[in-house]
Every structure is written in C-alpha cells, then in structure tokens.
Design a protein around this motif. Sequence first.
Motif, PDB file in Angstrom:
ATOM      1  N   GLY A   1      38.832  -4.044  22.722  1.00 52.44           N
ATOM      2  CA  GLY A   1      38.528  -2.403  21.410  1.00 52.44           C
ATOM      3  C   GLY A   1      40.241  -1.671  20.890  1.00 52.44           C
ATOM      4  N   GLY A   2      39.796  -1.146  21.965  1.00 48.22           N
ATOM      5  CA  GLY A   2      41.341   0.141  21.921  1.00 48.22           C
ATOM      6  C   GLY A   2      41.634   0.343  22.642  1.00 48.22           C
ATOM      7  N   GLY A   3      40.999  -0.282  24.082  1.00 53.54           N
ATOM      8  CA  GLY A   3      40.841  -0.066  25.092  1.00 53.54           C
ATOM      9  C   GLY A   3      41.412   1.126  25.562  1.00 53.54           C
ATOM     10  N   SER A   4      40.008   2.280  25.387  1.00 55.06           N
ATOM     11  CA  SER A   4      40.535   3.283  25.175  1.00 55.06           C
ATOM     12  C   SER A   4      38.764   3.739  26.234  1.00 55.06           C
ATOM     13  CB  SER A   4      39.904   4.599  23.725  1.00 55.06           C
ATOM     14  OG  SER A   4      38.606   4.467  23.639  1.00 55.06           O
ATOM     15  N   GLY A   5      38.255   2.634  26.883  1.00 51.66           N
ATOM     16  CA  GLY A   5      37.196   3.426  27.823  1.00 51.66           C
ATOM     17  C   GLY A   5      38.124   3.995  28.919  1.00 51.66           C
ATOM     18  N   VAL A   6      36.725   4.856  29.072  1.00 47.52           N
ATOM     19  CA  VAL A   6      36.576   5.644  30.559  1.00 47.52           C
ATOM     20  C   VAL A   6      36.485   5.046  31.638  1.00 47.52           C
ATOM     21  CG1 VAL A   6      38.118   7.465  29.622  1.00 47.52           C
ATOM     22  CG2 VAL A   6      35.394   7.748  30.019  1.00 47.52           C
TER      23      VAL A   6
ATOM     24  N   ASP B   1      41.808  -9.198  22.544  1.00 44.59           N
ATOM     25  CA  ASP B   1      41.884  -8.249  21.747  1.00 44.59           C
ATOM     26  C   ASP B   1      41.397  -8.472  20.003  1.00 44.59           C
ATOM     27  OD1 ASP B   1      43.088  -6.150  20.288  1.00 44.59           O
ATOM     28  OD2 ASP B   1      44.465  -5.755  21.977  1.00 44.59           O
ATOM     29  N   LEU B   2      40.807  -7.464  19.982  1.00 46.86           N
ATOM     30  CA  LEU B   2      39.436  -7.840  18.745  1.00 46.86           C
ATOM     31  C   LEU B   2      40.232  -6.820  17.455  1.00 46.86           C
ATOM     32  CD1 LEU B   2      36.450  -7.729  20.222  1.00 46.86           C
ATOM     33  CD2 LEU B   2      37.163  -9.533  18.670  1.00 46.86           C
ATOM     34  N   LYS B   3      41.178  -6.080  17.471  1.00 49.16           N
ATOM     35  CA  LYS B   3      42.102  -5.167  16.520  1.00 49.16           C
ATOM     36  C   LYS B   3      42.217  -5.650  15.513  1.00 49.16           C
ATOM     37  CE  LYS B   3      44.628  -2.293  19.440  1.00 49.16           C
ATOM     38  NZ  LYS B   3      44.101  -2.920  20.705  1.00 49.16           N
TER      39      LYS B   3
ATOM     40  N   GLN C   1      34.557  -4.996  10.247  1.00 51.42           N
ATOM     41  CA  GLN C   1      34.239  -5.730  11.127  1.00 51.42           C
ATOM     42  C   GLN C   1      34.942  -5.330  12.575  1.00 51.42           C
ATOM     43  OE1 GLN C   1      38.213  -8.120   9.571  1.00 51.42           O
ATOM     44  NE2 GLN C   1      36.775  -9.558   9.185  1.00 51.42           N
ATOM     45  N   ALA C   2      34.601  -5.277  13.399  1.00 54.01           N
ATOM     46  CA  ALA C   2      34.862  -4.700  14.299  1.00 54.01           C
ATOM     47  C   ALA C   2      36.311  -3.311  15.359  1.00 54.01           C
ATOM     48  CB  ALA C   2      33.737  -5.652  15.525  1.00 54.01           C
ATOM     49  N   GLY C   3      37.114  -4.963  14.888  1.00 56.68           N
ATOM     50  CA  GLY C   3      37.865  -4.008  15.657  1.00 56.68           C
ATOM     51  C   GLY C   3      39.391  -3.412  14.542  1.00 56.68           C
TER      52      GLY C   3
HETATM   53  C1  LIG Z   1      40.789  10.939  25.333  1.00 55.57           C
HETATM   54  C2  LIG Z   1      39.371  10.277  24.993  1.00 55.57           C
HETATM   55  C3  LIG Z   1      39.178  10.875  24.397  1.00 55.57           C
HETATM   56  C4  LIG Z   1      37.237   9.840  24.024  1.00 55.57           C
HETATM   57  N1  LIG Z   1      36.462  10.386  24.323  1.00 55.57           N
HETATM   58  C5  LIG Z   1      34.965  10.508  22.970  1.00 55.57           C
HETATM   59  C6  LIG Z   1      34.460  10.284  22.548  1.00 55.57           C
HETATM   60  O1  LIG Z   1      34.227  11.471  22.619  1.00 55.57           O
HETATM   61  N2  LIG Z   1      33.341  10.348  22.594  1.00 55.57           N
HETATM   62  C7  LIG Z   1      32.530   8.929  23.042  1.00 55.57           C
HETATM   63  O2  LIG Z   1      31.714   8.649  22.957  1.00 55.57           O
HETATM   64  N3  LIG Z   1      33.711   8.365  24.018  1.00 55.57           N
HETATM   65  C8  LIG Z   1      34.600   9.212  23.872  1.00 55.57           C
HETATM   66  N4  LIG Z   1      35.568   8.278  24.921  1.00 55.57           N
HETATM   67  C9  LIG Z   1      36.065   7.016  25.707  1.00 55.57           C
HETATM   68  C10 LIG Z   1      35.420   5.276  24.496  1.00 55.57           C
HETATM   69  O3  LIG Z   1      37.092   5.849  23.393  1.00 55.57           O
HETATM   70  C11 LIG Z   1      34.459   5.865  23.886  1.00 55.57           C
HETATM   71  O4  LIG Z   1      34.059   4.596  25.430  1.00 55.57           O
HETATM   72  C12 LIG Z   1      35.265   4.361  23.006  1.00 55.57           C
HETATM   73  O5  LIG Z   1      33.704   3.785  22.568  1.00 55.57           O
HETATM   74  C13 LIG Z   1      35.363   3.199  23.971  1.00 55.57           C
HETATM   75  O6  LIG Z   1      35.858   1.964  22.426  1.00 55.57           O
HETATM   76  P1  LIG Z   1      37.078   0.935  22.160  1.00 55.57           P
HETATM   77  O7  LIG Z   1      37.119   0.490  21.503  1.00 55.57           O
HETATM   78  O8  LIG Z   1      38.821   1.693  23.003  1.00 55.57           O
HETATM   79  O9  LIG Z   1      36.551   0.139  23.314  1.00 55.57           O
HETATM   80  P2  LIG Z   1      37.423  -0.644  24.985  1.00 55.57           P
HETATM   81  O10 LIG Z   1      37.621   0.712  25.674  1.00 55.57           O
HETATM   82  O11 LIG Z   1      38.233  -1.443  24.323  1.00 55.57           O
HETATM   83  O12 LIG Z   1      35.858  -1.021  25.660  1.00 55.57           O
HETATM   84  C14 LIG Z   1      34.859  -0.890  25.936  1.00 55.57           C
HETATM   85  C15 LIG Z   1      33.662  -1.648  26.014  1.00 55.57           C
HETATM   86  O13 LIG Z   1      33.638  -2.569  25.222  1.00 55.57           O
HETATM   87  C16 LIG Z   1      33.942  -3.737  24.994  1.00 55.57           C
HETATM   88  N5  LIG Z   1      33.897  -4.266  23.748  1.00 55.57           N
HETATM   89  C17 LIG Z   1      34.967  -3.325  23.126  1.00 55.57           C
HETATM   90  N6  LIG Z   1      34.538  -4.177  21.463  1.00 55.57           N
HETATM   91  C18 LIG Z   1      34.092  -4.997  21.759  1.00 55.57           C
HETATM   92  C19 LIG Z   1      33.668  -5.787  20.854  1.00 55.57           C
HETATM   93  N7  LIG Z   1      33.717  -6.383  19.315  1.00 55.57           N
HETATM   94  N8  LIG Z   1      32.602  -6.564  21.236  1.00 55.57           N
HETATM   95  C20 LIG Z   1      31.766  -6.787  22.407  1.00 55.57           C
HETATM   96  N9  LIG Z   1      32.652  -5.557  23.045  1.00 55.57           N
HETATM   97  C21 LIG Z   1      33.186  -4.903  23.059  1.00 55.57           C
HETATM   98  C22 LIG Z   1      34.540  -4.159  25.786  1.00 55.57           C
HETATM   99  O14 LIG Z   1      34.878  -5.712  26.403  1.00 55.57           O
HETATM  100  C23 LIG Z   1      34.508  -2.267  27.664  1.00 55.57           C
HETATM  101  O15 LIG Z   1      32.882  -3.284  28.007  1.00 55.57           O
HETATM  102  C24 LIG Z   1      37.144   9.217  24.838  1.00 55.57           C
HETATM  103  C25 LIG Z   1      38.176   7.877  25.441  1.00 55.57           C
HETATM  104  C26 LIG Z   1      39.506   8.904  25.456  1.00 55.57           C
HETATM  105  C27 LIG Z   1      39.966   8.223  26.644  1.00 55.57           C
END
Ligand SMILES: Cc1cc2nc3c(=O)[nH]c(=O)nc-3n(C[C@H](O)[C@H](O)[C@H](O)COP(=O)(O)OP(=O)(O)OC[C@H]3O[C@@H](n4cnc5c(N)ncnc54)[C@H](O)[C@@H]3O)c2cc1C
Lengths: 513, 395
Positions: free
Chosen positions: A86-91, A105-107, A125-127
């Motif tokens: 997704g956003g790659g913001s996962g930690v 990348d689903l964006k 949509q999810a992205g």
């Molecule tokens: C600065 C910072 C602050 C944050 N604050 C918060 C906060 O306040 N609350 C919170 O909950 N989290 C927070 N997070 C963590 C993160 O943002 C969350 O986990 C967010 O939900 C991840 O979304 P993403 O789109 O970046 O997913 P990604 O990091 O891209 O993916 C996360 C996981 O989901 C899977 N995935 C992504 N998209 C899909 C899809 N469409 N279908 C199936 N699987 C999918 C990926 O394979 C991966 O396993 C923070 C992170 C950072 C860096």
Amino acid sequence: MNQQAAITSAAQRAIAALFPSDRISADLPDRIAYSRDLWPRTLIGLREGQHRPFEPDTVVWPVSLDELRALIEVSIEHRFALIPFGGGSGVCGGAVAQNGGVIVDLKRLDQITQLCDVNLLADVQAGIIGQTLEDQLNVRGLTLGHFPSSIRCSTLGGWLATRSAGQCSSRYGKIEDMVDSVGFIDGTARYRRVDRANNRQQLEAIIGSEGVFGFITDATMRLAHLPQTRMFLAYRVPSVERGCEALRRILQAGLRPAVLRLYDELDTLLSSPAGDRSPSALSRATHALTHGGAGKALQNRLLSTALRKAGNLSRIGANLADRLRRGCLMIVGVEGDRALAEAEAAYCHEQIICCEGDRLDDEIGISWFENRYGVSFKMSPLFMANAFVDTMEVAAPWHKLMRVYRDVHQALSADALVLAHFSHAYTDGCSIYFTFVSRGSDRTGAQALYDRLWQSALAAADTAGAAVSHHHGIGLAKAEFMKAEHGHGMTTLRALKTVFDPHGIMNPGKLGL
Amino acid sequence: MSPETDLSTEVAAIVGATHLSSLESDRAEFSGLDPALVVWPKDGAEIAAILRLANRRRIHIAVRGGGTGSPCWRRPSSPVLGLSTRRMINIVELDSTSGTVIVQAGIRWSKLCDALEQHGLWTGLPRDAFGEATIGGLLADPPANAHSPSFGPLSELCVSTTVACADGSLLRSRTAPRRAVGPDVGRMLLGDRANVAILTELVLRTRQRPALIVPALQLFPTLRDALTAARAILQIGVRPTMLRVANQAQAAREIGPQNFSIPAVVGLELAGPQKMIDRALDKIDEIAAQHSGQTLPADLAADWYERTCSEYALDGHSTRLSHREALAAIGRFTDAGRRVWLDQFDAHRVNLWTESDEPTVDAVAMRGSRDDHWLAAIKAALDPHQVLLGAQSIE
Ligand SMILES: Cc1cc2nc3c(=O)[nH]c(=O)nc-3n(C[C@H](O)[C@H](O)[C@H](O)COP(=O)(O)OP(=O)(O)OC[C@H]3O[C@@H](n4cnc5c(N)ncnc54)[C@H](O)[C@@H]3O)c2cc1C
C-alpha cells in the motif's frame, strides 16, 4: 513456501506481458525503493549501507482487478510470491519480499467509486492514500473519522490489512469498525464481496490478514458527517493510575469523546505540548533527542552521553518528573453537534476532576491537534545520530493494564529511554504506546540490541496478559510471537491460509504463516 | 455389547455416568435427529474430550443450548450424539474494573442479566429480549433483533472466546481489546452455528448500569418521516440504546389500540448520565420537529417501553437494508392495516420487519447472500471428518 526461488526469466516474461512498460519495473532504483517498508530495524541497516534488505525481483502497479487476477494466475503457474504493497508505511516488515517475488503496489487503485450521503457509505478502492480519501470526503461534508499519524503515506487497503487505529478511535472506532464490506481477491484469483450482514465470519478473517490470504481491492466504508464543532481540554493528573481511572470512568459511562490521550510522566516531560521547557540540561538533552531541536554536533554529543546509559537516563527522567511533581498530561477532544459535544466535555471534566485532575490551558490540546501528525515523523535525527527509536503498542484489559505498563517499561528500561502514552481506550481496556530510544556500538550491535529489546518487551507484555499489537500488526517483526498470541488458533489461521491461498503465493512469512 | 452401549461407556468415562441419557424424552430435545445418546458435559475440557472421541469413532455431534431456536440439522447416516450445554451455567469470573464477565456458554440470557444487575452492570440489551436462550446459542446463531444502536450487534458483547474445535482441541483467544494480531480467530467463530467449533466459555464486556434509562416516543405523519428522522438522530451522533420505528398498525400494537390513529412513531431508549440524556432529548425534539414530528407524553412513552421490552417477540420477517433501500421499500407498504416496523438501527443500515414475507420480496433481492462455498471450504479444513453437524437456522 518461505524459501522462494528467484523468479525465472519465463516468469518475468509472463508478468511483462500483463503490464505496459510504465507500470512494471525490474530496475535497480525501484527494487531498492521497494526493498523495505518503515520497519525501524531496516533503518538501522540503511544507515550503515544495507540498502536493500528485502529486494524484490519486480514491482508492478496494477490498475484493475483483471490485471490482479491475471497476475495471480501467472504467479500460480510460475510459483513466485506476490506481496501487496500500500503506502509502505507499515512498521513491522509486512510489505517486504522476504525471499524475492513481485511487489504489487496498489496505489493506482485509488478511486471513490460511489458515495451515498443518505446511507453515509462510500465504495472506495483500496490503494487510495488516506489523506486523499479524507480530503475528497470533506468536500462533501463527510469524514471517515480515521486519522492515523501516517494518514498522508498509508492506504485504505493497508489500514484494513493491519487493523489500523486512528487518533479519534474512541469516537469512530478502529478501521475494522468502519468497514461495511470488502472486495477481496484471494490467492486462487477468485474475487468475492464480503459483507458484514451476511458474511461476518469471513470478514473477520480477511480484516487484519496482512496480505497473506490475498488482496483487499476495495471496501465499502461507513462515514460520518463532518463535526459541527470540535473542542479540546487539557489536564494534569497526578499519575498514570489516576489518569487511566479517568479514561475508564468516561468510557464505561457510555461516552465516546473523539480524543482521549494520557501521557506518562516522562512522555509529558519530553514530547507533549505541556512538556518541560525549562533549560535544565536533561530537559534540553532529551528534548533534543526526541525532537532533533539541537544543532547536529550538540545532538550527537548529547546522544552519545545520554544513550550510553540509556537505562539510567530513563530512571533520571522518571525521578525528575517525580521530583517536579509534573504529573501526567491528559488531552480530551470532543466533537460533533455543539450541544452534545459540550455536554460530553462537561461530563469528562467532572470525571477527570474526580481523579484529581487539574485543568490546564485549552491551548495545549489545540496545539496537540495542530501538530498531531508531526511527532511520528521526527525520528530521523535519532537514526542519523547513530541511535534508533521504535514504538510498541500493546493492548490489555483495564485490570491488567498497570502491570503491563510496569513490566514492559521495566523490560525496556535497562537498555533504552522509554516513554509511553495511552491513546486508544475502550470500555474494557486500553492500548499502551511505548516509544523507546537506544543505540548500539555498530549496525550488528544495534540490530542485536534492537532485537533483544523487542524480545524482552514482547515477552513481558505477553506474560502480563497484553496482546502483542493493538494497531501496527505483526509483519515479520512479531511473527514469532504469533504462537504465544494465538496458541492453538494458529491451526485455524493455517487452515484459512490453505482455503484462501492453497498455492502459498501470498506474502509468505508474514503473520508467522 | 451393542455399539450404543459401548459408546455410552466411553462417554460416561468422560462426563460421569449420571450426565448422559438415552431416554426418549431427552433425545426428543434434538427434534428430528434422534440421537443415540444425549450428553451433558460440565465444561470445555469435557466437550473437547467428547469431540476427540467422536473423531475416533466417526460419529456426529449436534449441539443444543437453550432450545429456543429452531435449528435444522442435516440428517447423517452414522450415529449422532446430542450435546447439550445445560450444565454449563456458571459465571466463572466477574471483573468490575474492566467490566468483563467470563461465563459458560450454557447460561441463560435472563439469568446472566439478573446476575449482572446484582453487580450494577448490564449488557445494554433488554433482559426479556432473549429470555431463555443461552449466551452460547445467541452468539453461535444471533437472532435478527440482537443489535443496539449504541452497543452494536450482539457479537460486540464478546471480547474473547474459548471454543472446543472439531478436532477436539480447546482454543482460548486472548482477552484484550481490539487486537491487531492477524484475523481475530476467536471472534471469527461467533455465528458459526457449531459448524467447526463449539463455544464453551465467553468473555463478555458489560457496562455500568446507567443512573438513568429514559424512554421517549415521537409521533410522525408518515412512516417515511419517522424513518428519516430516526436516521438523522443517529447520524448527528445521538446514541440511543434502543430505537424503533413503527407504522400505524404496529404502533397500535406497541402503544395500545386506543392510539390507533397514530400514523407512525419513533420510539427510543436513552441511557447514561442525566445531562447527556437531557441534551440528547433536546436534540431529538429538534430533529423530530424538522420532520413534522412531535413528542408524545411521557406516560405513553413509558407504556410503549414496557410493552416493547417485555414483548420482544420476533413475529415477522426481517431484512437488513441500507437506509436508502429501506426508504424505497417502505413506499410499498401503503396498507396501514399491515404491520411494518424497523429496528436494529445504525447510522447506515436498519432491519425492516413485516408481518409476512411476501411484500418484502424486492427488499430481499437487495440483500447479499452467505458465501456457502467459503463456509464449506473452512468446514472441510477444520472438521475433515464432519464431526460437527452444525445447524442451519430456519429464518
Ligand atoms: C510515521 C508513522 C506513523 C504511524 N501512525 C500510525 C497510526 O497512528 N495508527 C496506525 O494504525 N498505524 C500507524 N502507522 C503504521 C502504518 O501506517 C499502518 O500500519 C498502516 O495501516 C499501513 O498502511 P500502508 O498502506 O502503508 O500499508 P503497507 O505498509 O504497504 O502494508 C502493510 C501490510 O498490509 C498489506 N497490505 C497493504 N495493502 C494491502 C491490500 N490492499 N490488500 C492486502 N494486503 C495489503 C501489506 O502486504 C503489509 O503486510 C504509522 C507508521 C508510520 C511510519
């Protein structure tokens, strides 16, 4: 299928046939860019030249369900892994190619396809990036009510896949409370629409599945009207215990204020808007540590001194806070209809006063709100200065919460500076968000220390009765704790995996599957 | 030794000789199934042991709670053991700090509500709503009226579960609010109708019994106005613990035939601190007025409340619809003599009830359907010997 072979050239050709050249890449810069998410462990490596910890073979940017389905079919035929991104913001290292494979990348799936302001439901949509979604809803006088700090760099699909929580969770719920149905393509390329009314069990299985069963492609989300009014109140309570009691009383009386945040003494002192601004050495040092406010040279010096004995610093900080009787900052935010919000604020006020709270200037709450996304993005100076910082969010019932707080704090404090706040509260319990800062001698030392800290903190949380994650999820980072968390439930998760993803192509290694 | 005797010896070794029966009267409780034996285990461990035995002997198990539902079991060819949770009626632990209570699955709803009341706690749903049903039965197969606008669906009551899986293992999920540790396996098994697992113990979240519970009743010129006002009340953020909308015929039933001239009503229950209720009532009045509604006297409201809480019967057919769909559907009910009512509200959806099935055909078409393919696949993965019979509710 954890040990993936590198993608064969036949597979590469088959993938290439599915996407136009501007939506597929095996170029090195892209493979580097997509070789990690925001798992801090990989940032430690990055600082010392480990640029591609989990390098994928290829990155694709699909724009339709047909493309996704075709990709899955090719993946089944050629047996390579698909990693939803997704956003790659996962930690937690959830969106990385542990053993090669294709990052999906689903964006580009980023449309609101339908919006009904009678039902307050939107098909999305999810992205789509969170802030884009929220902005588009706001134009129509609506809100999703989901405000994670990462809202500008995370997607709806990522939120659903990780069971994310936003800063107004006590009013709007977590993301799993906001979803009415999801569209989902599993590891056999089958699309299904899974709704709450008829398929609650299946929905429960898909939400939080972190990409290991398939792709969340779209969702119908529950919305609310934009609030007519929003108010903030700030208090100082004498201790974490009293503060938690106030939170509990408010929620158990049936109230749902949008924001309820309680900072422990050190977090109050260091990173909250009401923190100590006095020019004491410790205050300046630690403020510089967490905010990067000092000049670089000074910052490095401070860090080296402070973090050499991080455990001591924690204790000094806690003692100092104690000596100054600073207590703990609590922020309350209410919103919605003006009359209802005012009544809610008045009731919250009564409860906090009952718990020995002193009202502070409302400006503190307003200032928190204005800077609410900021603090999470101020970690880079720490990494640049050879330290590392990470956050750990656990959840426990109220009657176990103080033990969890103390035990996890203790487990981390020996080797790190530890702050904590309580920011997602429910009638039956609350989450605790620990921030810990430390440093190792070099990358290997830092990563070993980092791993040790996580191990001991998660073990302490588990023993004290907390869930090992409240909203960041599991990814690779906490995968080995899945057994402790679920016990025999892992059998059920494995059964779900065989049903949704019998070929084992979807995001291998995550969730311990 | 006949196979049945042999089976009863093995079952007796698990539950004790006095906790099983082959009497006709006991077997008759599993209507239409004719089990060889009926067994009354005392806890999850005994259920798990019975399931292991069933796997070994390739027999089937049908589960019965309070017996208030109308489960429809498929008839297998091999022997069936009837399992009833009637001995599993204990409150295991009550934690007043977290407001959580651990109960065995066989406790009846009314008994649970009474016990909670003694501790100043409540579930938010009326005591008489599901009287003699067991909590295990309610969570395994939730009835259509198990929903409160304030608390959400009945499944929201449940923080975590202990279940005996079809393979005979006991699975206890962690009790912690809103975990993000992958799919929530424990909660996933709610609504399972004993298809892949048997609920044995539940951790429920309760709330303090509010200082004040106030009913309110508003009169509207049309059902459409009433429904629109009800939606506005919820969407502005008022959270009643109960909300119903009724047309003339149903209103007459709920309020009394002397009030048959009332065209449509919105009835609510509000609970919480006095000041919050006062503000909510002001807001409700304001919204009602915007939709040509007016507040009915408190004694009428109290009367309505008494009746709807004590006669919470499911004497109609319900369809869950979005508000827009519900607005479209009620347009069809022009015959004021036919009872129509709506409940189980949230800000997005509502249950539309009618006396008979026939006029809701269009509405039913709007409804999604269960994914039986997925359920069958999960069943095959988790219960390969098809030990659990599961139950298909007759709706
Ligand atoms: C600065 C910072 C602050 C944050 N604050 C918060 C906060 O306040 N609350 C919170 O909950 N989290 C927070 N997070 C963590 C993160 O943002 C969350 O986990 C967010 O939900 C991840 O979304 P993403 O789109 O970046 O997913 P990604 O990091 O891209 O993916 C996360 C996981 O989901 C899977 N995935 C992504 N998209 C899909 C899809 N469409 N279908 C199936 N699987 C999918 C990926 O394979 C991966 O396993 C923070 C992170 C950072 C860096």
